[in-house]
Structure formats: C-alpha cells, structure tokens
Design a protein around this motif. Structure first.
Motif, PDB file in Angstrom:
ATOM      1  N   VAL A  25       0.848  -1.195   0.000  1.00 37.64           N
ATOM      2  CA  VAL A  25       0.000   0.000   0.000  1.00 37.64           C
ATOM      3  C   VAL A  25       0.885   1.248   0.000  1.00 37.64           C
ATOM      4  N   SER A  26       0.773   2.069  -1.035  1.00 35.30           N
ATOM      5  CA  SER A  26       1.674   3.224  -1.144  1.00 35.30           C
ATOM      6  C   SER A  26       0.949   4.567  -1.116  1.00 35.30           C
ATOM      7  N   HIS A  27       1.460   5.455  -0.276  1.00 34.28           N
ATOM      8  CA  HIS A  27       0.913   6.821  -0.192  1.00 34.28           C
ATOM      9  C   HIS A  27       1.493   7.699  -1.301  1.00 34.28           C
ATOM     10  N   GLY A  28       1.078   8.953  -1.328  1.00 32.48           N
ATOM     11  CA  GLY A  28       1.433   9.828  -2.434  1.00 32.48           C
ATOM     12  C   GLY A  28       2.496  10.886  -2.152  1.00 32.48           C
ATOM     13  N   PHE A  29       2.714  11.709  -3.137  1.00 35.10           N
ATOM     14  CA  PHE A  29       3.711  12.790  -3.191  1.00 35.10           C
ATOM     15  C   PHE A  29       3.424  13.848  -2.127  1.00 35.10           C
ATOM     16  N   THR A  30       4.386  14.116  -1.277  1.00 38.46           N
ATOM     17  CA  THR A  30       4.342  15.048  -0.133  1.00 38.46           C
ATOM     18  C   THR A  30       3.417  14.569   0.986  1.00 38.46           C
ATOM     19  N   GLY A  31       2.783  13.407   0.801  1.00 36.44           N
ATOM     20  CA  GLY A  31       1.858  12.885   1.809  1.00 36.44           C
ATOM     21  C   GLY A  31       2.539  11.945   2.780  1.00 36.44           C
ATOM     22  N   SER A  32       1.733  11.069   3.385  1.00 37.08           N
ATOM     23  CA  SER A  32       2.276  10.129   4.369  1.00 37.08           C
ATOM     24  C   SER A  32       1.402   8.886   4.428  1.00 37.08           C
ATOM     25  N   THR A  33       1.833   7.925   5.215  1.00 36.18           N
ATOM     26  CA  THR A  33       1.082   6.676   5.354  1.00 36.18           C
ATOM     27  C   THR A  33      -0.310   6.899   5.954  1.00 36.18           C
ATOM     28  N   GLN A  34      -0.510   8.041   6.597  1.00 36.19           N
ATOM     29  CA  GLN A  34      -1.814   8.355   7.207  1.00 36.19           C
ATOM     30  C   GLN A  34      -2.943   8.295   6.189  1.00 36.19           C
ATOM     31  N   SER A  35      -2.640   8.653   4.933  1.00 35.25           N
ATOM     32  CA  SER A  35      -3.684   8.670   3.898  1.00 35.25           C
ATOM     33  C   SER A  35      -4.113   7.270   3.488  1.00 35.25           C
ATOM     34  N   MET A  36      -3.268   6.269   3.763  1.00 36.76           N
ATOM     35  CA  MET A  36      -3.540   4.892   3.332  1.00 36.76           C
ATOM     36  C   MET A  36      -3.821   3.932   4.485  1.00 36.76           C
ATOM     37  N   ARG A  37      -3.597   4.396   5.698  1.00 35.75           N
ATOM     38  CA  ARG A  37      -3.747   3.508   6.862  1.00 35.75           C
ATOM     39  C   ARG A  37      -5.155   2.900   6.978  1.00 35.75           C
ATOM     40  N   PRO A  38      -6.243   3.677   6.775  1.00 34.00           N
ATOM     41  CA  PRO A  38      -7.574   3.055   6.891  1.00 34.00           C
ATOM     42  C   PRO A  38      -7.752   1.887   5.920  1.00 34.00           C
ATOM     43  N   LEU A  39      -7.184   2.003   4.730  1.00 32.85           N
ATOM     44  CA  LEU A  39      -7.257   0.914   3.754  1.00 32.85           C
ATOM     45  C   LEU A  39      -6.441  -0.271   4.242  1.00 32.85           C
ATOM     46  N   PRO A  53       4.708   1.109   3.402  1.00 33.66           N
ATOM     47  CA  PRO A  53       5.986   1.781   3.652  1.00 33.66           C
ATOM     48  C   PRO A  53       5.854   3.309   3.663  1.00 33.66           C
ATOM     49  N   ARG A  54       6.733   3.943   4.421  1.00 36.23           N
ATOM     50  CA  ARG A  54       6.845   5.410   4.370  1.00 36.23           C
ATOM     51  C   ARG A  54       7.871   5.732   3.301  1.00 36.23           C
ATOM     52  N   LEU A  55       7.458   6.472   2.295  1.00 33.44           N
ATOM     53  CA  LEU A  55       8.384   6.831   1.221  1.00 33.44           C
ATOM     54  C   LEU A  55       9.488   7.728   1.768  1.00 33.44           C
ATOM     55  N   LYS A  56      10.692   7.461   1.316  1.00 37.24           N
ATOM     56  CA  LYS A  56      11.872   8.225   1.761  1.00 37.24           C
ATOM     57  C   LYS A  56      11.619   9.735   1.653  1.00 37.24           C
ATOM     58  N   GLY A  57      11.990  10.454   2.707  1.00 39.28           N
ATOM     59  CA  GLY A  57      11.841  11.908   2.702  1.00 39.28           C
ATOM     60  C   GLY A  57      10.436  12.391   2.997  1.00 39.28           C
ATOM     61  N   HIS A  58       9.503  11.462   3.190  1.00 36.72           N
ATOM     62  CA  HIS A  58       8.109  11.824   3.481  1.00 36.72           C
ATOM     63  C   HIS A  58       7.796  11.604   4.961  1.00 36.72           C
ATOM     64  N   GLY A  59       6.786  12.293   5.428  1.00 38.41           N
ATOM     65  CA  GLY A  59       6.333  12.101   6.803  1.00 38.41           C
ATOM     66  C   GLY A  59       7.291  12.632   7.850  1.00 38.41           C
ATOM     67  N   THR A  60       8.208  13.500   7.448  1.00 37.44           N
ATOM     68  CA  THR A  60       9.135  14.124   8.411  1.00 37.44           C
ATOM     69  C   THR A  60       9.081  15.647   8.239  1.00 37.44           C
ATOM     70  N   HIS A  61       9.834  16.143   7.263  1.00 38.47           N
ATOM     71  CA  HIS A  61       9.872  17.585   6.967  1.00 38.47           C
ATOM     72  C   HIS A  61      10.185  17.744   5.486  1.00 38.47           C
ATOM     73  N   TYR A  62       9.619  18.776   4.872  1.00 37.29           N
ATOM     74  CA  TYR A  62       9.820  18.945   3.422  1.00 37.29           C
ATOM     75  C   TYR A  62      11.288  19.154   3.045  1.00 37.29           C
ATOM     76  N   GLU A  63      12.124  19.565   4.001  1.00 34.88           N
ATOM     77  CA  GLU A  63      13.558  19.686   3.693  1.00 34.88           C
ATOM     78  C   GLU A  63      14.194  18.309   3.499  1.00 34.88           C
ATOM     79  N   ASP A  64      13.651  17.298   4.184  1.00 31.23           N
ATOM     80  CA  ASP A  64      14.107  15.922   3.949  1.00 31.23           C
ATOM     81  C   ASP A  64      13.718  15.478   2.542  1.00 31.23           C
ATOM     82  N   MET A  65      12.482  15.786   2.169  1.00 31.13           N
ATOM     83  CA  MET A  65      11.988  15.376   0.851  1.00 31.13           C
ATOM     84  C   MET A  65      12.826  15.998  -0.263  1.00 31.13           C
ATOM     85  N   GLU A  66      13.231  17.244  -0.046  1.00 37.12           N
ATOM     86  CA  GLU A  66      14.024  17.972  -1.049  1.00 37.12           C
ATOM     87  C   GLU A  66      15.314  17.231  -1.408  1.00 37.12           C
ATOM     88  N   GLN A  67      15.829  16.463  -0.463  1.00 33.34           N
ATOM     89  CA  GLN A  67      17.107  15.761  -0.659  1.00 33.34           C
ATOM     90  C   GLN A  67      16.950  14.398  -1.340  1.00 33.34           C
TER      91      GLN A  67
END
Length: 247
Positions: A25-39, A53-67
């Motif tokens: 089950v995969s969440h989306g761009f800039t999002g997090s596992t919260q959007s898919m957890r009910p499913l 899974p939590r996509l790398k750089g997601h669910g923390t801070h957008y500066e992480d995602m930038e990297q």
C-alpha cells in the motif's frame, strides 16, 4: 541520505501479518502513510498481510523530501515488496496519486505482481511542467489535503520542494512510456473532481496498459485524496472484491 527530522506522529510505516496473500500500500507525493492507513487496516481485518511503507523523505519535513530522488521513493516501495515476498505467495499493489504511479512502476518491473489498484494515479500533470524551468526557488505551496469531506485533513507537507516536483515529472514520464508492459489485472479508481491530478490520467492508464482484465471506476463524492474522503468505503469494498475475484 537519512532523514534529518523525526517521523511525524501518524506518518509511521505500518505492517500487518496475515495470510499468504500480501497487499503493498503506497501513499502519495508530499503525503504520508496516514492517507492509506484506513485501507491497510481494512485489508488486514480481511485477513491479508499488509505493508504500508513510508516513502523516503516523506512524513518528516519537506527539507528531507528535497534531498530525495524518485529512485529513493521506488526503493522504499521495493523494500516493502521484499518484506511481503518473504511472507506471501501472492502480492497485490495499490497506491494513491504518486503511490499509484509507484504501483504502475511495480507492475511494469515485477511481472509476479498479481494485480494492481490505482487511486487517482499520476502519469501526466501539465500544471507542474513550468516548474522544470524554475531556478532559485526552493519551495512552492502545499498540494496536499484535497479532500471534499469536511473536517478531514491529510497529514502532508505545508510546502512542496521544487526539486521534488522535477523528480516526479521525470518519474511520471518514465512510467507512462512503459504502461504497455503492464498485463496483470487492474482496477483503476478516479475521482470525478480532482484538483491535483487531471482526471484524464486514469483514462490514459486504462487505455495504455495491456491487461485483458481491467476496470475503471468513478468516485462520485471525493476529491484527490479519495482514501480519506466520502468514497473510502467504496475503495475498500471494491478492492477486496477485485482481489477475491482473482484468487
């Protein structure tokens, strides 16, 4: 590269051990596992083994995602796929938005994927194209939480890294070019009204994949993040029917 910021509460990856049929089950761009957890929870209740899974750089801070790059996001999903392969004989993949793009990618690369379910999957977002030319700007406005249902918020970043938009544009192009490689059964959900991904993306996916068994279903009462919207139960029920029909 490791994330510099702690994982936000509610954005943690989730794993449910069940029978020998797995659902990635995969969440989306800039999002997090919260959007898919009910499913994920609903599929676990139905007896399946589930990995979100939590996509790398997601669910923390957008500066992480930038990297991160889209290769990092693929690696996050592949890691979940491997976790499921160690426990299951049969694996289905589902995802929302870029999670849908990742779902398509997995079906293109791994012919053993038994079936896919995409939810407002992204393969072409013309409104993002001008970002390719942006220089000197690091962050844009948020794109998360496009939800019709009152009082529901997606756990997503309040800013969108320009570098990440450039990454998803490249990724979508690659996945779109390889759509004919997909031959497994496919269930394609598309919201009638979506303010993030043009609704014609799902129709294009439906037309370009090679699957003999494929269906496109309209979600009448949800915006982009349909997994947290009015049609959440429809997605869950139709997905479980789809899987049962294949097994």
């Amino acid at each position: 590269m490791t994330d510099r910021y702690p994982v936000l509460e509610g954005a943690e990856p989730f794993y449910f051990e069940g029978n020998n049929v797995g659902i990635l089950v995969s969440h989306g761009f800039t999002g997090s596992t919260q959007s898919m957890r009910p499913l994920g929870e609903a599929y676990a209740v139905a007896g399946y083994t589930v990995c979100g899974p939590r996509l790398k750089g997601h669910g923390t801070h957008y500066e992480d995602m930038e990297q991160t790059s889209y290769h990092d996001w693929i690696a996050s999903v592949e890691e979940g796929f491997q976790w499921l392969k160690e426990r299951c004989d049969t694996i289905f993949v589902t995802g929302l938005s870029m999670g849908g793009t990742l779902t398509l990618y997995m079906a293109e690369k791994y012919p053993e994927v038994r079936g896919i379910v995409t939810i407002n999957a992204a393969i072409d977002i013309p409104a993002m194209e001008p970002v390719r030319q942006l220089e000197g700007t690091r962050f844009l406005d948020a794109i998360g939480s496009d939800i019709k249902k009152a009082g529901v918020t997606e756990l997503a970043y309040e800013k969108t890294p320009v570098q990440s938009v450039k990454e998803i544009l490249t990724f979508m192009k690659e996945v779109k070019e390889d759509l004919p490689k997909i031959s497994c059964p496919a269930l394609i959900f598309v919201s009638d009204e979506d303010h993030v991904v043009p609704t014609d993306n799902s129709q294009a996916i439906y037309e370009q994949i090679s699957s003999e068994s494929k269906e496109i279903l309209a979600l009448k009462d949800s915006y982009h993040v349909a997994t947290l919207d009015h049609d959440q139960q429809i997605i869950i029920e139709k997905t479980l029917q789809f899987i049962k029909g294949i097994l």
